[in-house]
Design a protein around this motif. Structure first.
Motif, PDB file in Angstrom:
ATOM      1  N   ILE A 197       0.832  -1.204   0.000  1.00  0.00           N
ATOM      2  CA  ILE A 197       0.000   0.000   0.000  1.00  0.00           C
ATOM      3  C   ILE A 197       0.865   1.252   0.000  1.00  0.00           C
ATOM      4  O   ILE A 197       0.570   2.240  -0.689  1.00  0.00           O
ATOM      5  N   ALA A 198       1.958   1.230   0.770  1.00  0.00           N
ATOM      6  CA  ALA A 198       2.829   2.402   0.858  1.00  0.00           C
ATOM      7  C   ALA A 198       3.451   2.742  -0.487  1.00  0.00           C
ATOM      8  O   ALA A 198       3.511   3.915  -0.886  1.00  0.00           O
ATOM      9  N   ILE A 199       3.909   1.729  -1.222  1.00  0.00           N
ATOM     10  CA  ILE A 199       4.550   1.990  -2.510  1.00  0.00           C
ATOM     11  C   ILE A 199       3.544   2.546  -3.514  1.00  0.00           C
ATOM     12  O   ILE A 199       3.805   3.532  -4.212  1.00  0.00           O
ATOM     13  N   HIS A 200       2.377   1.926  -3.584  1.00  0.00           N
ATOM     14  CA  HIS A 200       1.371   2.405  -4.534  1.00  0.00           C
ATOM     15  C   HIS A 200       0.875   3.794  -4.145  1.00  0.00           C
ATOM     16  O   HIS A 200       0.632   4.648  -5.021  1.00  0.00           O
ATOM     17  N   THR A 201       0.738   4.044  -2.861  1.00  0.00           N
ATOM     18  CA  THR A 201       0.304   5.365  -2.401  1.00  0.00           C
ATOM     19  C   THR A 201       1.345   6.426  -2.717  1.00  0.00           C
ATOM     20  O   THR A 201       1.001   7.574  -3.043  1.00  0.00           O
ATOM     21  N   THR A 202       2.614   6.066  -2.645  1.00  0.00           N
ATOM     22  CA  THR A 202       3.677   7.011  -2.999  1.00  0.00           C
ATOM     23  C   THR A 202       3.496   7.517  -4.425  1.00  0.00           C
ATOM     24  O   THR A 202       3.564   8.728  -4.688  1.00  0.00           O
ATOM     25  N   GLY A 203       3.248   6.618  -5.350  1.00  0.00           N
ATOM     26  CA  GLY A 203       3.072   7.023  -6.745  1.00  0.00           C
ATOM     27  C   GLY A 203       1.810   7.825  -6.977  1.00  0.00           C
ATOM     28  O   GLY A 203       1.820   8.831  -7.690  1.00  0.00           O
ATOM     29  N   ALA A 204       0.710   7.401  -6.335  1.00  0.00           N
ATOM     30  CA  ALA A 204      -0.564   8.088  -6.561  1.00  0.00           C
ATOM     31  C   ALA A 204      -0.567   9.481  -5.941  1.00  0.00           C
ATOM     32  O   ALA A 204      -0.915  10.474  -6.602  1.00  0.00           O
ATOM     33  N   LEU A 205      -0.167   9.577  -4.665  1.00  0.00           N
ATOM     34  CA  LEU A 205      -0.178  10.878  -4.013  1.00  0.00           C
ATOM     35  C   LEU A 205       0.929  11.782  -4.538  1.00  0.00           C
ATOM     36  O   LEU A 205       0.763  13.005  -4.606  1.00  0.00           O
ATOM     37  N   GLY A 206       2.077  11.204  -4.897  1.00  0.00           N
ATOM     38  CA  GLY A 206       3.159  12.018  -5.437  1.00  0.00           C
ATOM     39  C   GLY A 206       2.743  12.750  -6.695  1.00  0.00           C
ATOM     40  O   GLY A 206       3.075  13.930  -6.888  1.00  0.00           O
ATOM     41  N   LYS A 207       1.996  12.078  -7.559  1.00  0.00           N
ATOM     42  CA  LYS A 207       1.518  12.732  -8.793  1.00  0.00           C
ATOM     43  C   LYS A 207       0.522  13.845  -8.466  1.00  0.00           C
ATOM     44  O   LYS A 207       0.622  14.955  -8.991  1.00  0.00           O
ATOM     45  N   LEU A 208      -0.449  13.545  -7.586  1.00  0.00           N
ATOM     46  CA  LEU A 208      -1.448  14.553  -7.232  1.00  0.00           C
ATOM     47  C   LEU A 208      -0.801  15.747  -6.538  1.00  0.00           C
ATOM     48  O   LEU A 208      -1.128  16.911  -6.824  1.00  0.00           O
ATOM     49  N   PHE A 209       0.121  15.465  -5.617  1.00  0.00           N
ATOM     50  CA  PHE A 209       0.786  16.553  -4.904  1.00  0.00           C
ATOM     51  C   PHE A 209       1.594  17.434  -5.858  1.00  0.00           C
ATOM     52  O   PHE A 209       1.586  18.661  -5.741  1.00  0.00           O
ATOM     53  N   SER A 210       2.303  16.801  -6.792  1.00  0.00           N
ATOM     54  CA  SER A 210       3.127  17.587  -7.722  1.00  0.00           C
ATOM     55  C   SER A 210       2.265  18.475  -8.611  1.00  0.00           C
ATOM     56  O   SER A 210       2.659  19.605  -8.945  1.00  0.00           O
ATOM     57  N   GLU A 211       1.084  18.007  -9.002  1.00  0.00           N
ATOM     58  CA  GLU A 211       0.190  18.826  -9.811  1.00  0.00           C
ATOM     59  C   GLU A 211      -0.332  20.022  -9.014  1.00  0.00           C
ATOM     60  O   GLU A 211      -0.514  21.115  -9.561  1.00  0.00           O
ATOM     61  N   VAL A 212      -0.574  19.812  -7.719  1.00  0.00           N
ATOM     62  CA  VAL A 212      -0.985  20.931  -6.865  1.00  0.00           C
ATOM     63  C   VAL A 212       0.143  21.957  -6.777  1.00  0.00           C
ATOM     64  O   VAL A 212      -0.087  23.173  -6.872  1.00  0.00           O
ATOM     65  N   VAL A 213       1.367  21.479  -6.599  1.00  0.00           N
ATOM     66  CA  VAL A 213       2.518  22.376  -6.478  1.00  0.00           C
ATOM     67  C   VAL A 213       2.714  23.174  -7.765  1.00  0.00           C
ATOM     68  O   VAL A 213       3.055  24.365  -7.733  1.00  0.00           O
ATOM     69  N   GLU A 214       2.496  22.556  -8.905  1.00  0.00           N
ATOM     70  CA  GLU A 214       2.718  23.234 -10.175  1.00  0.00           C
ATOM     71  C   GLU A 214       1.671  24.314 -10.463  1.00  0.00           C
ATOM     72  O   GLU A 214       1.841  25.095 -11.399  1.00  0.00           O
ATOM     73  N   ASN A 215       0.603  24.347  -9.680  1.00  0.00           N
ATOM     74  CA  ASN A 215      -0.446  25.345  -9.891  1.00  0.00           C
ATOM     75  C   ASN A 215      -0.466  26.426  -8.814  1.00  0.00           C
ATOM     76  O   ASN A 215      -1.452  27.155  -8.697  1.00  0.00           O
ATOM     77  N   ILE A 216       0.595  26.546  -8.042  1.00  0.00           N
ATOM     78  CA  ILE A 216       0.635  27.556  -6.989  1.00  0.00           C
ATOM     79  C   ILE A 216       0.919  28.943  -7.571  1.00  0.00           C
ATOM     80  O   ILE A 216       1.338  29.082  -8.730  1.00  0.00           O
ATOM     81  N   ASP A 217       0.708  29.951  -6.756  1.00  0.00           N
ATOM     82  CA  ASP A 217       1.080  31.322  -7.107  1.00  0.00           C
ATOM     83  C   ASP A 217       2.593  31.451  -6.916  1.00  0.00           C
ATOM     84  O   ASP A 217       3.113  31.251  -5.812  1.00  0.00           O
ATOM     85  N   MET A 218       3.312  31.776  -7.976  1.00  0.00           N
ATOM     86  CA  MET A 218       4.771  31.801  -7.929  1.00  0.00           C
ATOM     87  C   MET A 218       5.340  33.107  -7.371  1.00  0.00           C
ATOM     88  O   MET A 218       6.548  33.207  -7.161  1.00  0.00           O
ATOM     89  N   ARG A 219       4.515  34.094  -7.112  1.00  0.00           N
ATOM     90  CA  ARG A 219       5.048  35.369  -6.620  1.00  0.00           C
ATOM     91  C   ARG A 219       5.740  35.242  -5.262  1.00  0.00           C
ATOM     92  O   ARG A 219       6.835  35.793  -5.076  1.00  0.00           O
ATOM     93  N   PRO A 220       5.174  34.499  -4.291  1.00  0.00           N
ATOM     94  CA  PRO A 220       5.923  34.317  -3.031  1.00  0.00           C
ATOM     95  C   PRO A 220       7.242  33.570  -3.237  1.00  0.00           C
ATOM     96  O   PRO A 220       8.247  33.866  -2.575  1.00  0.00           O
ATOM     97  N   VAL A 221       7.247  32.602  -4.144  1.00  0.00           N
ATOM     98  CA  VAL A 221       8.476  31.850  -4.428  1.00  0.00           C
ATOM     99  C   VAL A 221       9.538  32.773  -5.003  1.00  0.00           C
ATOM    100  O   VAL A 221      10.710  32.754  -4.596  1.00  0.00           O
ATOM    101  N   GLU A 222       9.140  33.591  -5.957  1.00  0.00           N
ATOM    102  CA  GLU A 222      10.092  34.521  -6.574  1.00  0.00           C
ATOM    103  C   GLU A 222      10.600  35.545  -5.566  1.00  0.00           C
ATOM    104  O   GLU A 222      11.777  35.930  -5.593  1.00  0.00           O
ATOM    105  N   GLY A 223       9.723  35.988  -4.670  1.00  0.00           N
ATOM    106  CA  GLY A 223      10.146  36.953  -3.672  1.00  0.00           C
ATOM    107  C   GLY A 223      11.178  36.389  -2.713  1.00  0.00           C
ATOM    108  O   GLY A 223      12.203  37.037  -2.419  1.00  0.00           O
TER     109      GLY A 223
END
Length: 293
Positions: free
Chosen positions: A169-195
């Motif tokens: 379960i841990a290995i499969h969850t790593t792949g499933a949640l890792g993809k979902l989490f990365s898509e969330v990260v890619e849609n953040i507001d980049m202005r705080p990151v740039e600052g």
């Protein structure tokens, strides 16, 4: 209407022709799409040997099995019949608790691994293409192989037991949640990151103070949803020797203990139902809190 210049008959006819041609082309594309879907469904049905007539002829066997596993509860002494039906309740509850712990621990370990890899796989945070591609391919490998296959491999390596289910379960969850989490990260507001980057913050500091506040509620929501899925998956892990209620359920099916089959099945359904309701409320609160910010 006043103020509008009427079109000439030739211009009106030309525009009407263009509109009819455009709508006709759109209609043909839609019909072609439906025809393609129907053709693919027909081919898939033939390859998968889906036979509606055979299904209709044998549906009676399915209903007969359902009738066999239903317990004989009478109106004269229903409580005694229910007690007899759930004669193994203490044992089954222990195994069900083991299944829930497998799902919880597997979700926790997989969520932590997916959490760490999601930032590496995000294109807006990591410039190294090689590093991003490597993280994404690793996540794909983890979620592409079914949990049961991982469990079978681990059973051969480590023997029977709940640890096998937790690892699968841990290995499969790593792949499933890792993809979902990365898509969330890619849609953040980049202005705080740039600052923060402009002020000299390190990559870890940027993730901690500019990225995490934007994504934590979505991360928690996806993790809870995955826990629901893993509870159901952990029940199946017992079929390959990974412990939990699934193993007892398989024994009851193989030995034709019809009353035990229905008793365990109802117990699993009620447990998943309660967990779904609880996690759904928590997810809605998290999403509502995020939208209110």
């Amino acid at each position: 209407m006043r103020g509008l210049t009427p079109l000439s008959p030739e211009r009106e006819a030309a525009l009407s022709g263009l509109y009819a041609a455009a709508t006709g082309a759109a209609r043909r594309r839609t019909l072609a799409g439906f025809a393609l879907v129907a053709a693919l469904a027909l081919v898939a049905g033939l390859v998968a040997e889906v036979r509606p007539l055979v299904f209709a002829e044998n549906i009676g066997k399915f209903t007969a099995y359902i009738q066999q596993i239903l317990p004989p509860i009478s109106l004269e002494h229903p409580l005694e019949d229910v007690r007899s039906w759930y004669w193994g309740l203490p044992k089954w509850l222990g195994l069900l608790g083991e299944t829930l712990l497998m799902a919880y621990l597997g979700t926790l370990l997989g969520g932590l691994a997916g959490f760490a890899l999601s930032f590496v796989a995000a294109a807006n945070l990591v410039r190294s293409r090689l590093l991003r591609v490597g993280a994404k391919r690793l996540l794909e490998l983890c979620r592409t192989v079914p949990e049961v296959v991982f469990a079978l491999i681990f059973v051969i390596a480590f023997g029977l037991g709940p640890m096998v289910g937790v690892l699968a379960i841990a290995i499969h969850t790593t792949g499933a949640l890792g993809k979902l989490f990365s898509e969330v990260v890619e849609n953040i507001d980049m202005r705080p990151v740039e600052g923060l980057s402009a002020s000299g913050a390190t990559w870890v500091q940027t993730v901690r103070f500019a990225v995490l506040p934007q994504v934590l509620s979505n991360f928690a929501s996806y993790a809870l949803l995955r826990f629901e899925i893993n509870v159901r998956g952990a029940g199946v892990m017992g079929f390959v020797g990974a412990g939990g209620i699934g193993q007892e359920f398989l024994v009851a099916i193989r030995n034709f203990y019809y009353a035990d089959v229905s008793a365990i099945l109802v117990l699993i359904i009620l447990t998943v139902f309660c967990i779904d309701l609880a996690t759904e409320r928590v997810r809605h609160r998290l999403i509502g809190a995020e939208q209110a910010r």
